[in-house]
Design a protein around this motif. Structure first.
Motif, PDB file in Angstrom:
ATOM      1  N   ARG A 165       0.828  -1.250   0.094  1.00  0.00           N
ATOM      2  CA  ARG A 165       0.183   0.157   0.082  1.00  0.00           C
ATOM      3  C   ARG A 165       1.107   1.140   0.030  1.00  0.00           C
ATOM      4  N   PRO A 166       0.431   2.180  -0.681  1.00  0.00           N
ATOM      5  CA  PRO A 166       1.232   3.518  -0.601  1.00  0.00           C
ATOM      6  C   PRO A 166       0.733   4.124   0.981  1.00  0.00           C
ATOM      7  N   LEU A 167       1.622   5.090   1.473  1.00  0.00           N
ATOM      8  CA  LEU A 167       1.822   5.483   2.835  1.00  0.00           C
ATOM      9  C   LEU A 167       0.131   5.867   3.127  1.00  0.00           C
ATOM     10  N   GLY A 168      -0.431   6.744   2.259  1.00  0.00           N
ATOM     11  CA  GLY A 168      -1.516   7.198   2.738  1.00  0.00           C
ATOM     12  C   GLY A 168      -2.950   6.228   2.563  1.00  0.00           C
ATOM     13  N   ARG A 169      -2.785   5.281   1.924  1.00  0.00           N
ATOM     14  CA  ARG A 169      -4.015   4.392   1.603  1.00  0.00           C
ATOM     15  C   ARG A 169      -4.580   3.657   2.831  1.00  0.00           C
ATOM     16  N   ALA A 170      -5.763   3.378   2.916  1.00  0.00           N
ATOM     17  CA  ALA A 170      -6.353   2.395   3.926  1.00  0.00           C
ATOM     18  C   ALA A 170      -6.565   1.293   3.228  1.00  0.00           C
ATOM     19  N   ARG A 171      -6.761   0.081   4.033  1.00  0.00           N
ATOM     20  CA  ARG A 171      -7.078  -1.076   3.589  1.00  0.00           C
ATOM     21  C   ARG A 171      -8.474  -1.180   3.101  1.00  0.00           C
ATOM     22  N   ASP A 172      -8.705  -2.219   2.239  1.00  0.00           N
ATOM     23  CA  ASP A 172      -9.962  -2.548   1.626  1.00  0.00           C
ATOM     24  C   ASP A 172     -11.076  -2.764   2.780  1.00  0.00           C
ATOM     25  N   THR A 173     -12.245  -2.046   2.657  1.00  0.00           N
ATOM     26  CA  THR A 173     -13.238  -1.691   3.645  1.00  0.00           C
ATOM     27  C   THR A 173     -14.623  -2.436   3.031  1.00  0.00           C
ATOM     28  N   SER A 184     -28.077  -4.547  13.289  1.00  0.00           N
ATOM     29  CA  SER A 184     -26.540  -4.994  13.340  1.00  0.00           C
ATOM     30  C   SER A 184     -25.748  -4.575  12.116  1.00  0.00           C
ATOM     31  N   ALA A 185     -24.489  -4.903  12.211  1.00  0.00           N
ATOM     32  CA  ALA A 185     -23.661  -4.714  11.211  1.00  0.00           C
ATOM     33  C   ALA A 185     -22.433  -5.293  11.256  1.00  0.00           C
ATOM     34  N   LEU A 186     -21.789  -6.008  10.267  1.00  0.00           N
ATOM     35  CA  LEU A 186     -20.520  -6.371  10.221  1.00  0.00           C
ATOM     36  C   LEU A 186     -19.460  -5.477   9.480  1.00  0.00           C
ATOM     37  N   ALA A 187     -18.229  -4.964  10.053  1.00  0.00           N
ATOM     38  CA  ALA A 187     -17.480  -4.207   9.316  1.00  0.00           C
ATOM     39  C   ALA A 187     -16.060  -4.773   9.178  1.00  0.00           C
ATOM     40  N   LYS A 188     -15.329  -4.627   8.136  1.00  0.00           N
ATOM     41  CA  LYS A 188     -14.052  -5.304   7.882  1.00  0.00           C
ATOM     42  C   LYS A 188     -13.174  -4.229   7.380  1.00  0.00           C
ATOM     43  N   ILE A 189     -12.089  -3.858   8.016  1.00  0.00           N
ATOM     44  CA  ILE A 189     -11.054  -3.128   7.498  1.00  0.00           C
ATOM     45  C   ILE A 189      -9.929  -4.157   7.362  1.00  0.00           C
ATOM     46  N   GLY A 190      -9.540  -4.306   5.918  1.00  0.00           N
ATOM     47  CA  GLY A 190      -8.466  -5.406   5.865  1.00  0.00           C
ATOM     48  C   GLY A 190      -8.919  -6.723   6.582  1.00  0.00           C
ATOM     49  N   SER A 191      -8.143  -7.123   7.582  1.00  0.00           N
ATOM     50  CA  SER A 191      -8.493  -8.376   8.140  1.00  0.00           C
ATOM     51  C   SER A 191      -9.230  -7.922   9.547  1.00  0.00           C
ATOM     52  N   LEU A 230      -8.319  -0.541  15.469  1.00  0.00           N
ATOM     53  CA  LEU A 230      -9.543  -1.113  16.012  1.00  0.00           C
ATOM     54  C   LEU A 230     -10.655  -0.071  16.112  1.00  0.00           C
ATOM     55  N   PHE A 231     -10.325   1.083  16.592  1.00  0.00           N
ATOM     56  CA  PHE A 231     -11.282   1.982  16.900  1.00  0.00           C
ATOM     57  C   PHE A 231     -12.111   2.620  15.396  1.00  0.00           C
ATOM     58  N   ASP A 232     -11.200   2.538  14.410  1.00  0.00           N
ATOM     59  CA  ASP A 232     -11.987   3.041  13.080  1.00  0.00           C
ATOM     60  C   ASP A 232     -13.011   1.790  12.848  1.00  0.00           C
ATOM     61  N   ALA A 233     -12.454   0.696  12.890  1.00  0.00           N
ATOM     62  CA  ALA A 233     -13.443  -0.468  12.507  1.00  0.00           C
ATOM     63  C   ALA A 233     -14.419  -0.473  13.418  1.00  0.00           C
ATOM     64  N   ALA A 234     -14.498  -0.302  14.767  1.00  0.00           N
ATOM     65  CA  ALA A 234     -15.591  -0.218  15.736  1.00  0.00           C
ATOM     66  C   ALA A 234     -16.574   0.589  15.334  1.00  0.00           C
ATOM     67  N   LEU A 235     -16.065   2.025  15.196  1.00  0.00           N
ATOM     68  CA  LEU A 235     -16.866   3.112  15.014  1.00  0.00           C
ATOM     69  C   LEU A 235     -17.835   3.048  13.762  1.00  0.00           C
ATOM     70  N   ARG A 293      -9.921  13.444   5.702  1.00  0.00           N
ATOM     71  CA  ARG A 293     -11.070  14.123   5.143  1.00  0.00           C
ATOM     72  C   ARG A 293     -11.250  13.228   3.659  1.00  0.00           C
ATOM     73  N   GLN A 294     -10.145  12.860   3.318  1.00  0.00           N
ATOM     74  CA  GLN A 294     -10.278  11.806   2.019  1.00  0.00           C
ATOM     75  C   GLN A 294     -11.095  10.317   2.424  1.00  0.00           C
ATOM     76  N   ARG A 295     -10.601  10.075   3.345  1.00  0.00           N
ATOM     77  CA  ARG A 295     -11.082   8.850   4.073  1.00  0.00           C
ATOM     78  C   ARG A 295     -12.639   8.930   4.391  1.00  0.00           C
ATOM     79  N   VAL A 296     -13.020   9.806   4.823  1.00  0.00           N
ATOM     80  CA  VAL A 296     -14.502  10.213   5.131  1.00  0.00           C
ATOM     81  C   VAL A 296     -15.358   9.961   3.827  1.00  0.00           C
ATOM     82  N   LYS A 297     -14.744  10.695   2.562  1.00  0.00           N
ATOM     83  CA  LYS A 297     -15.482  10.450   1.599  1.00  0.00           C
ATOM     84  C   LYS A 297     -15.683   8.812   1.075  1.00  0.00           C
TER      85      LYS A 297
END
Lengths: 300, 244
Positions: free
Chosen positions: A41-49, A62-69, A162-167, A280-284
């Motif tokens: 990954r380049p430095l600023g990119r998040a994993r597949d969500t 209910s919901a199941l959220a996955k960010i990478g693993s 963990l916080f990102d995925a939980a939120l 900000r990018q990630r929020v979009k």
């Protein structure tokens, strides 16, 4: 003792996996010099969500959220309770975050993970202060009955952020939440209406309704190392480079929360502003993913 | 006093199944990336996730065993897994009892003497409970152990059966389980044809018990066939990815 040289010599003899375990920091720095990370990954990119709504059939939302693993399962159960005297026409939300031993090899039964209560508190503060849910909407009969929403989030796989995925899971669960129909029975108690047929009692709310969400919070955790900023760290990255910054923005790009719990790297304001720009990018991205998930569910 | 009909005169149960019909099975391996082995197992609406960590170093030195591996198991239910929200999902008596039962069942089939001075952890989490959680947990644990590559004598499969309205019923769901009739849970090693787990509560005449237990064993064998298919498919995928 010439230790740096020793590892330099070893690096030509040792296999990649062994080098990764023995000299983790050097392994990562070799990658950072090329502006890339070990998972390409380049430095600023998040994993597949991904988000899947309605993962738990027995819950109200209910919901199941996955960010990478990293996998989080959030479920909301509604119960009727008497509101407090100071706020007679407001309901209540209770947020709880669990890290069961399946999620990570470092969590032992009987010895809960260090991160669990920290993330639980962060989540609670963020969600309650964001104004996403108007507590007055959770009221049934002023002064007598109101909804108590129990939000339970289970971490099924802990691989960083963990916080990102939980939120994300919590927000998705709220967007899926449907408030059940209840009616007042003769004793003045609120009772769940099972079918349409029991209409000798006046239903308190006419039909199952969705909760109106205000501004939705989204977050991004970044790791600071020397002058690099890495977005969305994996567990390996988090354990080696410990300074993290979590930024929470709402859908109108207002800053809701900023969290930098110490750490070896002291950040200039410019670094923090870079983190906010990445968020900000990630929020979009996250808004798009959440909207797709919601519209996917509505094709009934 | 009206008696609820668990089996209608046409021979259909409350959820439309026939008395000898199991609920739909669904299994997936490798769901928890961090674990050595993991699996999700669904029997109808009951959904369970199991993760296996091991063999790894014993965390509590005083429990170290010199000639074989230590097996630990923890069973917990998610707060939202049952109809009403649970207050105490683990540490209560039922969870402790089921943890013990699963541990002893799996210990019987793991070749622990091959891994002395080490520890194997089996963690099971119930995400949705609709009857038969014990059986679903054992089946999920078997898959997770196979995914982790831990040597076993045979796979362990489990299924439950009951007796309501004078009919033996296979694979009870929550409503049938709480009807007050007998509930027989059986765990077997299918190839060796041996019973490792047998639990029953409520009253049942001995000859009817034999029928019900036979039915449960048939159910276990059906689960075993399904598990073997899933494992075979998984191995084929691995072969394919390795380019063999």
């Amino acid at each position: 003792m010439g230790l740096p040289n020793a590892s330099g010599d070893l690096s030509t003899e040792v296999e990649v996996d062994a080098f990764r375990r023995l000299f983790p920091l050097r392994f990562f720095e070799k990658h950072l010099l090329e502006s890339i990370r070990p998972d390409a990954r380049p430095l600023g990119r998040a994993r597949d969500t991904t988000i899947a709504l309605g993962a738990v059939a027995s819950a109200n939302g209910s919901a199941l959220a996955k960010i990478g693993s990293t996998t989080m399962l959030a479920a909301i159960k509604m119960e009727v309770m008497a509101p407090s005297i100071e706020t007679p026409d407001e309901g209540c939300i209770a947020i709880d975050f669990h890290m069961p031993p399946i999620c990570s090899p470092i969590v032992r039964p009987g010895r809960p993970a260090e991160a669990a209560p920290v993330v639980a508190k962060q989540l609670s503060d963020t969600i309650l202060s964001s104004g996403m849910i108007n507590l007055k909407e959770l009221s049934l009969v002023s002064g007598k009955a109101a909804w108590m929403a129990y939000l339970d989030i289970y971490c099924l796989d802990a691989d960083g952020a963990l916080f990102d995925a939980a939120l994300l899971a919590a927000v998705a669960a709220f967007s899926h939440l449907e408030i059940p129909v209840v009616s007042l029975n003769d004793d003045g108690k609120i009772v769940l209406s099972e079918e349409q047929g029991l209409s000798d009692r006046e239903p308190v709310n006419k039909e199952k309704r969705k909760v109106n969400l205000g501004s939705i919070p989204f977050s991004l955790t970044c790791i600071l190392h020397k002058n690099y900023i890495l977005a969305d760290p994996t567990a390996e990255e988090e354990s080696i480079m410990e300074t993290s910054v979590t930024v929470v923005l709402d859908s109108s790009s207002q800053l809701l929360s900023l969290y930098k719990p110490g750490g070896a790297v002291l950040a200039y304001t410019s670094a923090i502003q870079d983190c906010i720009a990445l968020t900000r990018q990630r929020v979009k991205e996250l808004q798009k993913i959440l909207e797709e998930a919601i519209s996917g569910m509505e094709v009934d | 006093m009206s008696k609820t009909e668990y089996v209608s005169p046409e021979g259909l149960r409350l959820d439309g199944r026939r008395p000898m019909e199991m609920r739909q099975l669904r299994a997936e391996i490798g769901t928890v990336a961090k674990a050595n082995g993991s699996a999700v197992f669904e029997m109808g609406n009951t959904k369970v996730i199991a993760a296996v960590y091991g063999p790894r170093e014993v965390q509590n030195r005083s429990q170290l065993i010199n000639d074989h591996a230590l097996v630990r198991c923890e069973y917990s239910m998610a707060n939202f897994s049952t109809g009403d929200r649970m207050r105490k999902p683990k540490g209560d008596r039922r969870s402790t009892e089921i943890s013990l039962v699963i541990r002893q069942t799996m210990e019987a089939c793991i070749l622990t003497h091959l891994m002395p001075r080490s520890q194997i952890d089996i963690f099971v989490q119930v995400l949705q409970a609709d009857g038969g959680t014990r059986s679903a947990c054992i089946n999920a644990a078997t898959l997770a152990l196979a995914d982790a590559g831990i040597p076993m004598r045979d796979i362990v499969t489990s299924c439950s059966a009951g007796y309501l309205n004078s009919t033996p019923l296979l694979d009870l769901n929550y409503i049938e389980d709480s009807a007050g009739g007998p509930d027989v849970t059986v765990g077997i090693l299918p190839k060796l044809d041996k019973v490792t787990l047998l639990q029953m509560d409520a009253k049942l005449p001995v000859d009817i018990f034999e029928n019900v237990m036979g039915l449960a064993i048939e159910g276990c064998k059906a689960v075993a066939n399904y598990i073997r298919e899933v494992l075979l498919e998984n191995t084929k995928q691995l072969e394919f990815r390795r380019g063999l």
